[in-house]
Design an enzyme around this catalytic site. Structure first.
Site, PDB file in Angstrom:
ATOM      1  CE  LYS A 113      -3.442  -0.959  -0.582  1.00 36.72           C
ATOM      2  NZ  LYS A 113      -3.801  -1.584  -1.903  1.00 36.72           N
ATOM      3  CG  HIS A 140       4.151  -6.206  -1.197  1.00 38.51           C
ATOM      4  ND1 HIS A 140       4.334  -4.958  -1.714  1.00 38.51           N
ATOM      5  CD2 HIS A 140       2.875  -6.560  -1.488  1.00 38.51           C
ATOM      6  CE1 HIS A 140       3.206  -4.564  -2.307  1.00 38.51           C
ATOM      7  NE2 HIS A 140       2.321  -5.522  -2.193  1.00 38.51           N
ATOM      8  CB  SER A 189      -3.383   2.780   2.365  1.00 35.01           C
ATOM      9  OG  SER A 189      -3.625   2.243   1.095  1.00 35.01           O
TER      10      SER A 189
HETATM   11  P1  A3P Z   1      -5.117   4.768  -0.583  1.00 32.71           P
HETATM   12  O1  A3P Z   1      -5.667   3.529   0.039  1.00 32.71           O
HETATM   13  O2  A3P Z   1      -4.579   5.721   0.428  1.00 32.71           O
HETATM   14  O3  A3P Z   1      -6.062   5.433  -1.523  1.00 32.71           O
HETATM   15  P2  A3P Z   1      -0.402  -0.273  -3.607  1.00 32.71           P
HETATM   16  O4  A3P Z   1      -0.459  -0.120  -5.084  1.00 32.71           O
HETATM   17  O5  A3P Z   1       0.980  -0.350  -3.049  1.00 32.71           O
HETATM   18  O6  A3P Z   1      -1.307  -1.344  -3.135  1.00 32.71           O
HETATM   19  O7  A3P Z   1      -0.938   1.105  -2.981  1.00 32.71           O
HETATM   20  C1  A3P Z   1      -2.259   1.493  -3.110  1.00 32.71           C
HETATM   21  C2  A3P Z   1      -2.388   2.907  -2.638  1.00 32.71           C
HETATM   22  O8  A3P Z   1      -1.851   3.784  -3.640  1.00 32.71           O
HETATM   23  C3  A3P Z   1      -3.859   3.330  -2.459  1.00 32.71           C
HETATM   24  O9  A3P Z   1      -3.839   4.355  -1.460  1.00 32.71           O
HETATM   25  C4  A3P Z   1      -4.154   3.871  -3.846  1.00 32.71           C
HETATM   26  O10 A3P Z   1      -5.282   4.699  -3.906  1.00 32.71           O
HETATM   27  C5  A3P Z   1      -2.865   4.649  -4.105  1.00 32.71           C
HETATM   28  N1  A3P Z   1      -2.672   4.931  -5.536  1.00 32.71           N
HETATM   29  C6  A3P Z   1      -2.745   4.086  -6.569  1.00 32.71           C
HETATM   30  N2  A3P Z   1      -2.554   4.736  -7.738  1.00 32.71           N
HETATM   31  C7  A3P Z   1      -2.332   6.030  -7.420  1.00 32.71           C
HETATM   32  C8  A3P Z   1      -2.071   7.205  -8.198  1.00 32.71           C
HETATM   33  N3  A3P Z   1      -2.001   7.157  -9.515  1.00 32.71           N
HETATM   34  N4  A3P Z   1      -1.932   8.368  -7.539  1.00 32.71           N
HETATM   35  C9  A3P Z   1      -2.010   8.421  -6.195  1.00 32.71           C
HETATM   36  N5  A3P Z   1      -2.246   7.349  -5.406  1.00 32.71           N
HETATM   37  C10 A3P Z   1      -2.409   6.160  -6.014  1.00 32.71           C
END
Ligand code: A3P
Length: 297
Positions: free
Chosen positions: A42, A110, A140
């Site tokens: 996340k 991860h 998140s």
């Molecule tokens: P939130 O839950 O705070 O919205 P991962 O890809 O490591 O699983 O992380 C997911 C997190 O990154 C989520 O955060 C998601 O919304 C955010 N995320 C994914 N794409 C994004 C983007 N283009 N810009 C900003 N945040 C992004």
């Protein structure tokens, strides 16, 4: 649905199917031109994967729509589909896919630094690490554990904060993760990025990644990548928003994968007392490290 229990591997709690396939993961053979994308869950993995794939495609972002994220950039430690009592389908095996993926491969992991298969370092693979501030990362992750039916049940937010601080969550402690990779920069070719920097100036950070990858693209291409990898574009993009995974893996009706994508959303979730406990533990765990997240968040 089936939520996998956590089993420690070298002291790091990992989901059962990963722990039981550990030997295979440990022996994974990296190729010299593999690019490793490493994050604590996340921290902005999917965002970085999309940026990198867009750069690798020279800014021709339409080409990234050939397949969903987990196929274009497979997940190293997800082994062959484990038995799921109530469903015939689970997260596809990243490691199987990697073995048949032509080079150059974009490998997602991860794993904390200490658990990464040795072959990545023997082959001198480049790595891009993304770190996100602890509190937003925790929020998140909580919402992700609510919607991801393969991860352990997060319990209440109050319970989850405790588990997160103890590192009693899948892939272990946020502190050990960010600190371990921070130290690893001294030994390997690692670009250490921050989610908050990406939010502040996405084009600057896209250029940073291009430089690290030795890619020179036109301003027009950078602009295209910037638009293609914005939160709103990725939320609507079925090849980037994980809508291709079934509900018994990711139930997006409970919380969307592309949830908020903001900095400092933790302020909407932490109580004053949770914040105090978190800050105290943070000071203890991060003491003496040169790794600094922004002080205003
Ligand atoms: P939130 O839950 O705070 O919205 P991962 O890809 O490591 O699983 O992380 C997911 C997190 O990154 C989520 O955060 C998601 O919304 C955010 N995320 C994914 N794409 C994004 C983007 N283009 N810009 C900003 N945040 C992004």
């Amino acid at each position: 649905f089936y939520r996998f229990p956590l089993i420690p591997v070298h002291g790091v709690p990992l989901m059962k199917p990963i722990a039981t396939s550990w030997e295979r993961i440990e022996k994974f053979q990296a190729r010299p031109d593999d690019l490793l994308i490493a994050t604590y869950p996340k921290a902005g993995t999917t965002w970085m994967q999309e940026i990198i794939d867009s750069i690798m495609n020279e800014g021709e972002v339409e080409k990234t729509k050939r397949a969903p994220t987990h196929v274009r950039s497979p997940f190293l430690e997800i082994c062959s589909p484990p038995p799921v009592p109530s469903g015939e389908y689970t997260v596809p095996s990243g490691i199987d896919l990697l073995e048949v993926t032509p080079s150059p491969r974009l490998v997602k992991t991860h794993l904390p630094y200490e658990l990464v298969p040795e072959s990545f370092w023997k082959e001198k693979c480049k790595t891009i690490y993304v770190a996100r501030n602890a509190k937003d990362n925790a929020v998140s992750y909580y919402f992700f554990d609510v919607m991801n039916k393969t991860q352990p049940d997060p319990g209440t937010w109050e319970e989850y904060v405790q588990k997160f601080l103890k590192g009693d969550v899948a892939w272990g402690s946020w502190f050990d993760h960010v600190l371990g990779w921070w130290k690893a920069r001294e030994k390997h070719e690692i670009l250490y990025m921050f989610y908050e920097d990406m939010k502040e100036d996405p084009k600057r950070e896209i250029r940073k990644v291009m430089k690290f990858l030795g890619k020179k693209l036109s301003e027009e291409s950078v602009e295209k990548i910037y638009k293609h990898t914005s939160f709103s574009a990725m939320k609507e993009n079925p090849m980037a928003n994980y809508s291709s995974l079934p509900d018994n893996v990711l139930d997006q009706s409970l919380s969307p994968f592309m949830r908020k994508g903001e900095v400092a959303d933790w302020m909407n979730h932490f109580t004053i007392s949770q914040n105090k406990i978190f800050d105290e533990e943070y000071q203890r765990k991060m003491k003496g490290s040169t790794l600094k997240f922004r002080s205003n968040i």
